[in-house]
Design an enzyme around this catalytic site. Sequence first.
Site, PDB file in Angstrom:
ATOM      1  N   LYS A  93       0.827  -1.229   0.027  1.00 21.89           N
ATOM      2  CA  LYS A  93      -0.028   0.023  -0.020  1.00 21.89           C
ATOM      3  C   LYS A  93       0.909   1.197  -0.084  1.00 21.89           C
ATOM      4  O   LYS A  93       1.870   1.298   0.687  1.00 21.89           O
ATOM      5  CB  LYS A  93      -0.983  -0.210   1.249  1.00 21.89           C
ATOM      6  CG  LYS A  93      -2.060   0.922   1.027  1.00 21.89           C
ATOM      7  CD  LYS A  93      -3.128   0.498   2.239  1.00 21.89           C
ATOM      8  CE  LYS A  93      -4.204   1.674   2.458  1.00 21.89           C
ATOM      9  NZ  LYS A  93      -4.157   2.733   1.053  1.00 21.89           N
ATOM     10  N   ASN A 109      12.581   0.978   2.274  1.00 25.47           N
ATOM     11  CA  ASN A 109      12.041  -0.171   1.389  1.00 25.47           C
ATOM     12  C   ASN A 109      12.958  -1.002   0.652  1.00 25.47           C
ATOM     13  O   ASN A 109      13.904  -0.536   0.681  1.00 25.47           O
ATOM     14  CB  ASN A 109      10.968   0.405   0.275  1.00 25.47           C
ATOM     15  CG  ASN A 109      10.193  -0.556  -0.371  1.00 25.47           C
ATOM     16  OD1 ASN A 109       9.838  -1.640   0.293  1.00 25.47           O
ATOM     17  ND2 ASN A 109      10.152  -0.312  -1.739  1.00 25.47           N
ATOM     18  N   HIS A 111      13.542  -3.213  -2.491  1.00 28.85           N
ATOM     19  CA  HIS A 111      12.817  -3.791  -3.951  1.00 28.85           C
ATOM     20  C   HIS A 111      13.667  -4.885  -4.501  1.00 28.85           C
ATOM     21  O   HIS A 111      14.888  -4.709  -4.636  1.00 28.85           O
ATOM     22  CB  HIS A 111      13.047  -2.285  -4.882  1.00 28.85           C
ATOM     23  CG  HIS A 111      12.155  -2.614  -6.182  1.00 28.85           C
ATOM     24  ND1 HIS A 111      10.939  -2.515  -5.919  1.00 28.85           N
ATOM     25  CD2 HIS A 111      12.758  -2.691  -7.133  1.00 28.85           C
ATOM     26  CE1 HIS A 111      10.589  -2.480  -7.586  1.00 28.85           C
ATOM     27  NE2 HIS A 111      11.616  -2.895  -8.304  1.00 28.85           N
TER      28      HIS A 111
HETATM   29  C1  GRF Z   1      10.156  -9.308  -1.506  1.00 33.51           C
HETATM   30  O1  GRF Z   1      10.786  -9.612  -2.627  1.00 33.51           O
HETATM   31  C2  GRF Z   1      10.216  -7.838  -1.339  1.00 33.51           C
HETATM   32  O2  GRF Z   1      11.395  -7.213  -2.187  1.00 33.51           O
HETATM   33  C3  GRF Z   1       8.971  -7.295  -2.239  1.00 33.51           C
HETATM   34  O3  GRF Z   1       8.124  -8.179  -1.602  1.00 33.51           O
HETATM   35  C4  GRF Z   1       8.728  -9.294  -1.361  1.00 33.51           C
HETATM   36  C5  GRF Z   1       8.295  -9.595   0.136  1.00 33.51           C
HETATM   37  O4  GRF Z   1       8.589 -10.949   0.656  1.00 33.51           O
HETATM   38  N1  GRF Z   1       8.818  -6.114  -2.016  1.00 33.51           N
HETATM   39  P1  GRF Z   1       8.228 -11.352   2.103  1.00 33.51           P
HETATM   40  O5  GRF Z   1       6.894 -10.885   2.444  1.00 33.51           O
HETATM   41  O6  GRF Z   1       9.323 -10.464   2.863  1.00 33.51           O
HETATM   42  O7  GRF Z   1       8.522 -12.736   2.108  1.00 33.51           O
END
Ligand code: GRF
Length: 200
Positions: A93, A109, A111
């Site tokens: 979100k 964050n 990525h």
């Molecule tokens: C990860 O690949 C992160 O980079 C992306 O969403 C995924 C989350 O995985 N934004 P998790 O919920 O931490 O297992």
Amino acid sequence: MNKLRLAVFASHEGSNMQSIIDASKQDKLQAEVVCVISNNSSSGALKRAENEGIAFYHVSVKTHPIEKDFSDKILEILNLHKVDLIILAGYMKKIPVEILKAYRNKILNIHPALLPKFGGKNMYGMNVHQAVIANGEKKSGATVHIVDENYDQGKILNQIEVVVLSDDTPETLAQRVLEVEHKIYVETIQKIIDGSILLQ
Ligand code: GRF
């Protein structure tokens, strides 16, 4: 030394969150996760938080249909737990501007690609890895960055590369990237604590 107080926002499995909790428990990270917030009431992240005895909250458009109430509730939780840093870990979100203003340069964050490539509005989850492979990239990776008003455009703090193999599918690539995400997120937070990465 006081530990840095982290809030994790997560929508799905929460494996990144778990790696941060584990590092904290093993004293590899001078920080502790003091609360977990999810917009998904059935997320693995909330279940993991419950198992770990960490305060957890479901805050979503279902619980708070009015945007201002949504932001106020999150700010209330962050204040209650005296949060120093917000860690987005698969949080699906957009962060409301009130929270961005209150925690300027204090929201991170991760990525699953080498930003600024393969970032932006629809670049999340498997879409990212599909695009990397479709583009014939030889390497991908993970990026930790500061969150600002624009998706995936805040200051890059740390990156780690992953080689794209000729027979990679989005799923196999995602798996290897996720493994390095778990390392780089912990490493980056610890470097912020050490002062070797600056949040400005
Ligand atoms: C990860 O690949 C992160 O980079 C992306 O969403 C995924 C989350 O995985 N934004 P998790 O919920 O931490 O297992």
